[in-house]
Design a protein around this motif. Structure first.
Motif, PDB file in Angstrom:
ATOM      1  N   GLN A   6       0.849  -1.208   0.000  1.00 46.47           N
ATOM      2  CA  GLN A   6       0.000   0.000   0.000  1.00 46.47           C
ATOM      3  C   GLN A   6       0.883   1.257   0.000  1.00 46.47           C
ATOM      4  OE1 GLN A   6      -2.827  -0.126   3.238  1.00 46.47           O
ATOM      5  NE2 GLN A   6      -3.515  -2.176   2.723  1.00 46.47           N
ATOM      6  N   LYS A   7       1.947   1.231   0.782  1.00 44.31           N
ATOM      7  CA  LYS A   7       2.870   2.373   0.827  1.00 44.31           C
ATOM      8  C   LYS A   7       3.503   2.592  -0.549  1.00 44.31           C
ATOM      9  CE  LYS A   7       4.120   1.788   5.705  1.00 44.31           C
ATOM     10  NZ  LYS A   7       5.193   1.703   6.693  1.00 44.31           N
ATOM     11  N   ARG A   8       3.867   1.484  -1.195  1.00 39.50           N
ATOM     12  CA  ARG A   8       4.490   1.585  -2.533  1.00 39.50           C
ATOM     13  C   ARG A   8       3.518   2.204  -3.525  1.00 39.50           C
ATOM     14  NH1 ARG A   8       4.361  -2.070  -6.563  1.00 39.50           N
ATOM     15  NH2 ARG A   8       3.709  -3.738  -5.156  1.00 39.50           N
ATOM     16  N   HIS A   9       2.255   1.717  -3.507  1.00 39.26           N
ATOM     17  CA  HIS A   9       1.250   2.272  -4.418  1.00 39.26           C
ATOM     18  C   HIS A   9       1.074   3.771  -4.202  1.00 39.26           C
ATOM     19  CE1 HIS A   9      -0.916  -1.793  -5.268  1.00 39.26           C
ATOM     20  NE2 HIS A   9       0.211  -1.656  -5.921  1.00 39.26           N
ATOM     21  N   ALA A  10       1.021   4.166  -2.943  1.00 39.38           N
ATOM     22  CA  ALA A  10       0.841   5.596  -2.636  1.00 39.38           C
ATOM     23  C   ALA A  10       2.047   6.398  -3.130  1.00 39.38           C
ATOM     24  CB  ALA A  10       0.647   5.783  -1.133  1.00 39.38           C
ATOM     25  N   ALA A  13       1.991   6.640  -6.941  1.00 43.06           N
ATOM     26  CA  ALA A  13       0.949   7.569  -7.428  1.00 43.06           C
ATOM     27  C   ALA A  13       1.388   9.016  -7.213  1.00 43.06           C
ATOM     28  CB  ALA A  13      -0.366   7.300  -6.705  1.00 43.06           C
ATOM     29  N   ALA A  14       2.018   9.279  -6.071  1.00 40.91           N
ATOM     30  CA  ALA A  14       2.469  10.650  -5.790  1.00 40.91           C
ATOM     31  C   ALA A  14       3.573  11.069  -6.754  1.00 40.91           C
ATOM     32  CB  ALA A  14       2.948  10.752  -4.341  1.00 40.91           C
ATOM     33  N   ALA A  15       4.427  10.137  -7.128  1.00 41.60           N
ATOM     34  CA  ALA A  15       5.530  10.469  -8.046  1.00 41.60           C
ATOM     35  C   ALA A  15       4.990  10.947  -9.398  1.00 41.60           C
ATOM     36  CB  ALA A  15       6.455   9.261  -8.221  1.00 41.60           C
ATOM     37  N   ALA A 215      -4.181  13.823   0.595  1.00 50.74           N
ATOM     38  CA  ALA A 215      -3.615  12.541   1.043  1.00 50.74           C
ATOM     39  C   ALA A 215      -3.795  11.522  -0.076  1.00 50.74           C
ATOM     40  CB  ALA A 215      -4.339  12.064   2.297  1.00 50.74           C
ATOM     41  N   ILE A 216      -2.763  10.748  -0.309  1.00 51.55           N
ATOM     42  CA  ILE A 216      -2.894   9.612  -1.223  1.00 51.55           C
ATOM     43  C   ILE A 216      -2.686   8.363  -0.377  1.00 51.55           C
ATOM     44  CG2 ILE A 216      -1.979   8.444  -3.260  1.00 51.55           C
ATOM     45  CD1 ILE A 216      -1.193  11.124  -4.393  1.00 51.55           C
ATOM     46  N   VAL A 223      -5.068   3.071  -5.115  1.00 49.73           N
ATOM     47  CA  VAL A 223      -4.907   4.252  -4.267  1.00 49.73           C
ATOM     48  C   VAL A 223      -6.192   5.043  -4.231  1.00 49.73           C
ATOM     49  CG1 VAL A 223      -2.418   4.554  -4.584  1.00 49.73           C
ATOM     50  CG2 VAL A 223      -4.003   5.663  -6.161  1.00 49.73           C
ATOM     51  N   GLU A 224      -6.301   5.847  -3.188  1.00 48.57           N
ATOM     52  CA  GLU A 224      -7.472   6.694  -3.002  1.00 48.57           C
ATOM     53  C   GLU A 224      -6.939   8.071  -2.648  1.00 48.57           C
ATOM     54  OE1 GLU A 224     -10.199   4.906  -0.135  1.00 48.57           O
ATOM     55  OE2 GLU A 224     -10.452   6.912   0.707  1.00 48.57           O
TER      56      GLU A 224
END
Ligand code: 5RP
Length: 228
Positions: A6-10, A13-15, A215-216, A223-224
């Motif tokens: 989940q941390k990786r996905h977030a 997505a932020a990148a 927040a992502i 991701v949300e």
């Protein structure tokens, strides 16, 4: 899906929110590390990155990102960082990695801040995670007594405890100490933040209020995004 996925996905997505030529603030911690890796993999031109800790600086350097400092780039376009708790209104507890002072300096210099996390970090009320408070080493026990008085005034009976590592007291990158306050529930984060800042010897606390724009959150399915 694991918390780390989940941390990786977030982080990934932020990148994707970063554009070529930006000045980017790099957070600290395991979630921020995923962002740093995903950002480096994008190979964007003209990026300058301001790290919030020596650990993040080392990772970013290894990955070939161009580093800068707040002195050279005092205005940051976008900062992406993790959190220990994300409460209503995107009020945060940060500082589990002892980088809260540099993090807050970088966040406050940023036009936009995105907090990234796994779902477990989202809470209804702040306080289950012990609130980190950065304190000057000189006279820290006296400062701790004054912190205890403030906490008691906020119906928090447990005094803050100095953070220890195997080799002794934890030192921040700036050479200060961290006290962790087991609050349980923080009823009034704004008043607590103000009261802690008034104590001589307290350098900063881990309440990040009115700083995150979005927040992502990594979830089971992807991701949300939550905008303030
Ligand atoms: C460091 C921090 C971190 O962002 C916070 O502790 C979250 O860490 P992680 O992403 O490893 O869960 O505030 O000072």
């Amino acid at each position: 899906m694991s918390a780390d996925d989940q941390k990786r996905h977030a982080g990934e997505a932020a990148a994707l929110r970063v554009e070529a030529g930006m000045v980017v603030g790099l957070g600290t911690g395991s979630t921020a590390a995923w962002f740093v890796k995903a950002l480096a993999a994008r190979n964007l031109t003209g990026l300058r990155c301001v790290p919030t800790s020596e650990a993040t600086a080392e990772l970013a350097r290894e990955l070939g990102l161009t580093l800068s400092t707040l002195e050279d780039t005092p205005r940051i376009d976008l900062t992406v960082d993790g959190a220990d708790e994300i409460g209503p209104g995107l009020a945060l507890i940060k500082g589990g990695g002892a980088a809260l002072l540099r993090e807050k300096l970088v966040w406050e210099a940023s036009t936009r801040c995105i907090v990234i996390a796994d779902t477990a970090k989202v809470v209804k009320t702040l306080g289950a995670f012990a609130l980190p408070i950065e304190v000057v080493a000189f006279g820290h026990k006296t400062t701790a007594n004054r912190i205890a008085d403030v906490l008691a005034d906020h119906d928090i009976a447990m005094p803050a405890r100095v953070r220890m590592a195997e080799r002794g007291l934890v030192r921040t990158d700036g050479g200060n100490l961290i006290y962790d306050a087991r609050c349980g529930v923080i009823h009034d984060p704004v008043r607590l933040a103000d009261d802690l800042k008034l104590i001589t010897g307290v350098v900063e606390h881990g309440l990040f209020l009115d700083l995150a724009d979005e927040a992502i959150i990594g979830t089971e399915t992807g991701v949300e995004a939550r905008v303030l």
